[in-house]
Design a protein around this motif. Structure first.
Motif, mmCIF file in Angstrom:
data_model
loop_
_atom_site.group_PDB
_atom_site.id
_atom_site.type_symbol
_atom_site.label_atom_id
_atom_site.label_comp_id
_atom_site.label_asym_id
_atom_site.label_seq_id
_atom_site.Cartn_x
_atom_site.Cartn_y
_atom_site.Cartn_z
ATOM 1 N N GLY A 645 0.749 -1.361 -0.350
ATOM 2 C CA GLY A 645 -0.077 0.036 0.375
ATOM 3 C C GLY A 645 0.489 1.299 -0.268
ATOM 4 N N PRO A 646 -0.031 2.198 -0.145
ATOM 5 C CA PRO A 646 1.459 4.171 -0.411
ATOM 6 C C PRO A 646 1.814 3.699 1.101
ATOM 7 C CG PRO A 646 -1.412 4.606 -0.662
ATOM 8 C CD PRO A 646 -1.316 2.463 -0.446
ATOM 9 N N ASP A 647 1.209 3.256 2.167
ATOM 10 C CA ASP A 647 2.035 2.639 3.586
ATOM 11 C C ASP A 647 3.471 2.194 3.648
ATOM 12 O OD1 ASP A 647 0.717 1.280 4.000
ATOM 13 O OD2 ASP A 647 -0.231 1.457 5.930
ATOM 14 N N ARG A 648 3.768 1.392 2.680
ATOM 15 C CA ARG A 648 4.449 0.425 2.212
ATOM 16 C C ARG A 648 4.415 -0.978 3.000
ATOM 17 N NH1 ARG A 648 8.757 2.864 -0.361
ATOM 18 N NH2 ARG A 648 10.410 0.941 -0.205
ATOM 19 N N GLY A 649 2.520 -0.787 3.712
ATOM 20 C CA GLY A 649 2.636 -2.320 4.149
ATOM 21 C C GLY A 649 1.619 -3.097 3.235
ATOM 22 N N ARG A 650 1.783 -3.898 4.178
ATOM 23 C CA ARG A 650 0.879 -5.521 3.406
ATOM 24 C C ARG A 650 -0.182 -5.178 3.693
ATOM 25 N NH1 ARG A 650 1.924 -10.348 5.465
ATOM 26 N NH2 ARG A 650 3.348 -9.490 7.403
ATOM 27 N N TRP A 651 -0.619 -5.451 2.460
ATOM 28 C CA TRP A 651 -2.611 -5.714 1.924
ATOM 29 C C TRP A 651 -3.192 -6.717 1.335
ATOM 30 C CZ3 TRP A 651 -5.714 -0.743 3.693
ATOM 31 C CH2 TRP A 651 -4.803 -0.222 4.338
ATOM 32 N N THR A 652 -4.399 -6.844 1.804
ATOM 33 C CA THR A 652 -4.501 -7.901 0.966
ATOM 34 C C THR A 652 -6.555 -7.708 0.503
ATOM 35 O OG1 THR A 652 -3.576 -9.579 2.579
ATOM 36 C CG2 THR A 652 -5.073 -10.107 1.133
ATOM 37 N N ALA A 653 -6.467 -7.543 -0.034
ATOM 38 C CA ALA A 653 -7.343 -7.174 -0.707
ATOM 39 C C ALA A 653 -9.029 -8.518 -1.436
ATOM 40 C CB ALA A 653 -7.851 -6.337 -1.979
ATOM 41 N N ARG A 654 -10.166 -8.437 -1.175
ATOM 42 C CA ARG A 654 -10.327 -10.527 -1.624
ATOM 43 C C ARG A 654 -11.525 -9.746 -2.046
ATOM 44 N NH1 ARG A 654 -9.992 -14.479 1.602
ATOM 45 N NH2 ARG A 654 -11.086 -15.989 0.058
ATOM 46 N N ILE A 655 -11.881 -10.172 -3.182
ATOM 47 C CA ILE A 655 -13.487 -10.440 -3.907
ATOM 48 C C ILE A 655 -14.219 -11.798 -3.680
ATOM 49 C CG2 ILE A 655 -12.777 -10.218 -6.088
ATOM 50 C CD1 ILE A 655 -15.772 -8.426 -5.946
ATOM 51 N N ASP A 656 -15.579 -12.559 -2.956
ATOM 52 C CA ASP A 656 -15.897 -13.756 -3.463
ATOM 53 C C ASP A 656 -17.593 -13.675 -3.159
ATOM 54 O OD1 ASP A 656 -13.989 -14.847 -1.711
ATOM 55 O OD2 ASP A 656 -14.293 -13.966 -0.199
ATOM 56 N N LEU A 657 -17.853 -14.436 -4.781
ATOM 57 C CA LEU A 657 -19.783 -14.675 -5.139
ATOM 58 C C LEU A 657 -19.685 -15.573 -4.381
ATOM 59 C CD1 LEU A 657 -21.601 -13.704 -7.030
ATOM 60 C CD2 LEU A 657 -19.993 -14.856 -8.805
ATOM 61 N N ILE A 658 -20.347 -16.042 -3.673
ATOM 62 C CA ILE A 658 -21.432 -16.798 -3.334
ATOM 63 C C ILE A 658 -22.574 -17.200 -3.739
ATOM 64 C CG2 ILE A 658 -22.537 -18.031 -0.632
ATOM 65 C CD1 ILE A 658 -19.108 -17.300 -1.496
ATOM 66 N N ASN A 659 -22.865 -19.066 -3.933
ATOM 67 C CA ASN A 659 -24.230 -19.267 -4.857
ATOM 68 C C ASN A 659 -24.028 -18.321 -6.225
ATOM 69 O OD1 ASN A 659 -26.120 -19.971 -5.974
ATOM 70 N ND2 ASN A 659 -27.626 -19.654 -3.709
ATOM 71 N N VAL A 660 -22.662 -18.858 -6.985
ATOM 72 C CA VAL A 660 -22.467 -18.294 -8.219
ATOM 73 C C VAL A 660 -23.670 -18.138 -8.933
ATOM 74 C CG1 VAL A 660 -21.534 -18.282 -9.752
ATOM 75 C CG2 VAL A 660 -20.094 -19.340 -8.384
ATOM 76 N N PHE A 661 -25.146 -18.865 -8.897
ATOM 77 C CA PHE A 661 -25.946 -18.982 -9.917
ATOM 78 C C PHE A 661 -26.738 -19.032 -9.452
ATOM 79 C CE2 PHE A 661 -22.397 -22.103 -12.003
ATOM 80 C CZ PHE A 661 -22.392 -22.011 -12.780
ATOM 81 N N ASP A 662 -27.175 -18.359 -7.989
ATOM 82 C CA ASP A 662 -28.123 -17.830 -7.593
ATOM 83 C C ASP A 662 -29.609 -19.736 -7.287
ATOM 84 O OD1 ASP A 662 -29.784 -16.271 -5.671
ATOM 85 O OD2 ASP A 662 -30.876 -15.514 -7.921
ATOM 86 N N SER A 663 -28.582 -20.573 -7.216
ATOM 87 C CA SER A 663 -29.973 -21.705 -6.841
ATOM 88 C C SER A 663 -30.630 -21.300 -5.990
ATOM 89 C CB SER A 663 -28.977 -22.857 -7.078
ATOM 90 O OG SER A 663 -28.102 -22.503 -7.478
ATOM 91 N N ILE A 664 -31.872 -20.973 -5.710
ATOM 92 C CA ILE A 664 -32.910 -21.375 -5.045
ATOM 93 C C ILE A 664 -33.365 -23.042 -4.580
ATOM 94 C CG2 ILE A 664 -35.251 -20.638 -4.172
ATOM 95 C CD1 ILE A 664 -35.432 -18.938 -6.613
ATOM 96 N N TYR A 665 -32.606 -23.332 -3.794
ATOM 97 C CA TYR A 665 -32.658 -24.654 -2.579
ATOM 98 C C TYR A 665 -33.359 -24.222 -1.320
ATOM 99 C CZ TYR A 665 -28.476 -23.343 -0.377
ATOM 100 O OH TYR A 665 -27.256 -22.985 0.104
ATOM 101 N N GLN A 666 -33.774 -25.543 -1.279
ATOM 102 C CA GLN A 666 -34.800 -25.872 -0.151
ATOM 103 C C GLN A 666 -33.828 -27.079 1.337
ATOM 104 O OE1 GLN A 666 -38.914 -27.548 1.119
ATOM 105 N NE2 GLN A 666 -39.078 -25.461 2.179
ATOM 106 N N LEU A 667 -33.566 -26.440 2.371
ATOM 107 C CA LEU A 667 -32.885 -27.492 3.233
ATOM 108 C C LEU A 667 -34.171 -27.475 3.826
ATOM 109 C CD1 LEU A 667 -29.810 -24.819 4.930
ATOM 110 C CD2 LEU A 667 -29.701 -26.950 3.317
#
Length: 694
Positions: A645-667
């Motif tokens: 980062g700009p502060d010369r520190g170690r940064w981690t960015a992440r992005i997650d997609l949960i239930n990619v196909f938007d499945s509708i399912y009943q437990l």
């Protein structure tokens, strides 16, 4: 037999103590001491003959959602783990009967609700042990969830960050690990706020009235008292508040408090869950003998507060329910390498628990014709009880040849609770390595499982007669301990340096099979027994590890059946009860086919792509659980990138997609044996996070 779903973690460089520059020569010594203590603790904990799958910290971070996801979501990526509603999981066709160990010490069971007690970012690794467990493991014997916490010596450094996204989710978190003088320290904390704390009872994208707030924290501290003695301290908490999601358009069934019309979207039931736990472990080595003595304590409570008017209008009753448990005890284990081919392990455990129950039920009286009268009144019920558990074991790990090892043991367990009972249980495991790449194991275990004491329903049900809260009958036997014969056999085959395949089969014959049901409107489970039961299945697994890749896949086939209810009969309709008495029926948590798979690719410098999936053929539903819900499959994707980062520190960015196909399912659809409202799996969601490492 041990399998690891992870690439090896490189040992991180140690950091100086807070406020001072520690001598360079001291830090490697403390790392060695921590490694030696961890190895000695693992040597005391006998895994021999059990099937073990380990998910390490790198894999936890690499999966979609990373360490931000609940612990049960990580466990679902291991073989034979079935997803249920309300955050529950089932391993090898059983309901609960799970033993959680924190750094080798068995924690007393708390009152389980919706919340996850342990934060994944506090863990160095998660191991799941199943099969015919050695004699060391008692009380909860279906599976052992062995949690290793992070430490200052082995995992130095810290991070602060935030994660969030769909359905109003926001999750700030912070952790630090390092050395404070002679102490090896790790602390972590997180806060979660979301508009969907538990499973949605409808298929809509966002639950109505489903928000939650959750706080979790853990602190670890250890120091070397002398060359052969180490003291470790662990304290943690989980504090959660949930609103119970509702369904629009429900039709009122009663008139109460002068109201015969009520919008179900206005129901505002709430549930509070509180957990505190602590462990102090003293390790000592005497040459060929390693000993650990560990006192422990845990407090947990659940308080369900109903939407009184609305629930009475819809259900005819509304119950304010409070349950609490205070448990404490001590566990002692020792391993003695008595000869080159014999290791003797011996141990004892004693636990006392004070359980309290309080409820206030609002109901309507019935007139002479059995019709409800709009004259609400309350029925109070409360009791307290102290129960005890005692256990002890001795076992010998005998290396008959360099490739053949036999583990013989015997365990004694005694319970003094609502029922007093005990059992002497033999255990035997055999492991054979016909070659360097093949391991075959087989085992038998006699097991004794007490019912979860703090959840046993012991109130007088006669006081509810003549009301809209009346039970189906007055028959209600006390929950009894489960007694079982377990058999397990499996093989693991390594093909080349990267691919490992495995298959494992199990069979369990049971008297007084324990299960759990939601008996009442409050979403709190109560144990009950089938007089007889059988649980059996087979699991297939494979994992491939490369320099930049990890890929795994699991497939499990399982069957769980029971016959003739011996307790909890009051909550089951008479025709269903008669049907169950005459034949074996599927338990409500039975799922024939369960699958999971995933891959983690360290694609470029600091960048990582990941994917995971779950498949379920459907849990049971309908009259006596004779039907099942529809099968489902869900897929998740993740991307993370480390950068300066700009502060010369170690940064981690992440992005997650949960239930990619938007499945509708009943437990769950709300029917079955002792079940309440329906639950649907989570819909598609996009989540992102940013953290600063230091």
């Amino acid at each position: 037999m041990r399998r690891t779903l992870a690439l090896p973690i490189a040992l991180l460089a140690p950091v100086p103590a807070i406020g001072q520059d520690a001598p360079v020569a001291v830090l490697p010594e403390m790392v060695v001491e921590a490694q030696r203590a961890a190895a000695a603790r693992q040597g005391i904990l006998a895994r021999f003959g059990a099937r073990e799958v380990t998910v390490d910290r790198e894999t936890i971070e690499g999966l979609p959602g990373g360490a931000n996801q609940p612990l049960n979501q990580i466990l679902l990526q291991t073989p034979g783990v079935v997803q249920d509603g309300l955050g529950d999981i089932h391993i090898r066709g059983e309901h609960r009967n799970l033993q959680y160990r924190l750094n080798g010490v068995q924690l007393p069971e708390g009152i389980s609700g919706f919340a996850q007690v342990f934060d994944a970012r506090s863990l160095r690794s998660v191991s799941v042990l199943t099969g015919a467990l050695p004699a060391q493991f008692g009380f909860r014997t279906n599976a052992v969830i062995d949690l290793e916490t992070r430490t200052g010596a082995l995992d130095p450094g810290g991070s602060i960050g935030v994660y969030g996204g769909a359905r109003g989710t926001i999750q700030p978190h912070a952790s630090w690990a390092g050395l404070v003088g002679p102490w090896d320290v790790f602390v972590a904390g997180s806060f979660l706020r979301s508009d969907q704390g538990i499973d949605n009872p409808t298929s809509s994208w966002r639950a109505i009235n489903g928000n939650t707030q959750q706080t979790r924290g853990l602190a670890y501290a250890a120091r070397q008292l002398d060359d052969t003695t180490r003291l470790s301290l662990i304290a943690g908490t989980s504090l959660s508040r949930f609103r119970i999601p509702v369904t629009r358009g429900q039709e009122p069934a009663f008139t109460a408090f002068g109201a015969s019309d009520f919008d179900s979207a206005d129901l505002r039931a709430r549930q509070w869950e509180r957990n505190w736990y602590g462990v102090a472990a003293l390790q000592k080595s005497y040459g060929d003998v390693d000993v650990q003595i560990a006192p422990f304590v845990r407090y947990s409570s659940i308080h369900y507060v109903p939407s009184t008017v609305g629930e009475t209008v819809f259900n005819g009753s509304a119950a304010d329910v409070f349950r609490a448990s205070m448990a404490m005890g001590v566990q002692g284990d020792a391993a003695w390498r008595v000869a080159a081919n014999h290791t003797i392990r011996i141990g004892v455990q004693a636990q006392g628990e004070r359980a309290r129950f309080r409820s206030t039920t609002t109901a309507l009286p019935l007139d002479a014709d059995g019709a409800p009268v709009d004259d609400p009144f309350t029925i109070g019920d409360r009791y307290g009880r102290t129960g005890w558990l005692y256990g002890g074991y001795v076992q010998d790990e005998w290396r008959i040849t360099p490739r053949l090892t036999l583990n013989l043991g015997v365990r004694w367990d005694q319970m003094v609770q609502f029922v007093t009972a005990g059992q002497l249980s033999p255990r035997v495991n055999l492991v054979w390595k016909p070659g360097d790449t093949t391991t075959i194991h087989a085992g038998y275990a006699r097991t004794f499982t007490p019912p979860q004491f703090e959840l046993v329903q012991a109130g007088a049900i006669t006081r509810y007669e003549g009301t809209t809260a009346a039970p189906f009958s007055l028959e209600n036997g006390l929950a009894r301990p489960e007694r079982a014969h377990r058999f397990d056999v499996g093989i693991s085959q390594r093909i080349g340096p990267r691919l490992t395949l495995g298959v494992d089969a199990y069979y369990k014959s049971v008297r007084d099979l324990l299960d759990f049901g939601q008996f009442g409107a409050a979403p709190i489970f109560t144990p009950f027994n089938f007089r007889q039961g059988r649980v059996y299945g087979v699991e297939f697994s494979g994992n491939w590890r490369g320099d930049r890749w990890l890929a795994y896949a699991n497939l499990a086939l399982s069957r769980s059946v029971g016959r003739d209810l011996r307790s909890g009969q009051f909550a089951i309709e008479p025709d269903e009860l008669a049907y169950i008495a005459g034949k074996y029926v599927r338990t409500d948590h039975d799922q024939l086919i369960t699958g999971s798979a995933g891959a983690i690719w360290n694609a470029w410098e600091g960048g990582r792509l990941s994917a995971s999936m779950l498949y379920g053929s459907g849990l049971r539903k309908g009259f006596a659980a004779t039907e099942k819900v529809d099968p489902y499959a869900t897929f998740n994707l993740g991307l993370s990138q480390e950068f300066t980062g700009p502060d010369r520190g170690r940064w981690t960015a992440r992005i997650d997609l949960i239930n990619v196909f938007d499945s509708i399912y009943q437990l769950r659809d709300g029917t079955g044996i002792g079940l309440g409202a329906p639950q649907y799996g989570v819909r598609r969601g996009v989540f992102a996070g940013l953290s600063r490492n230091f």
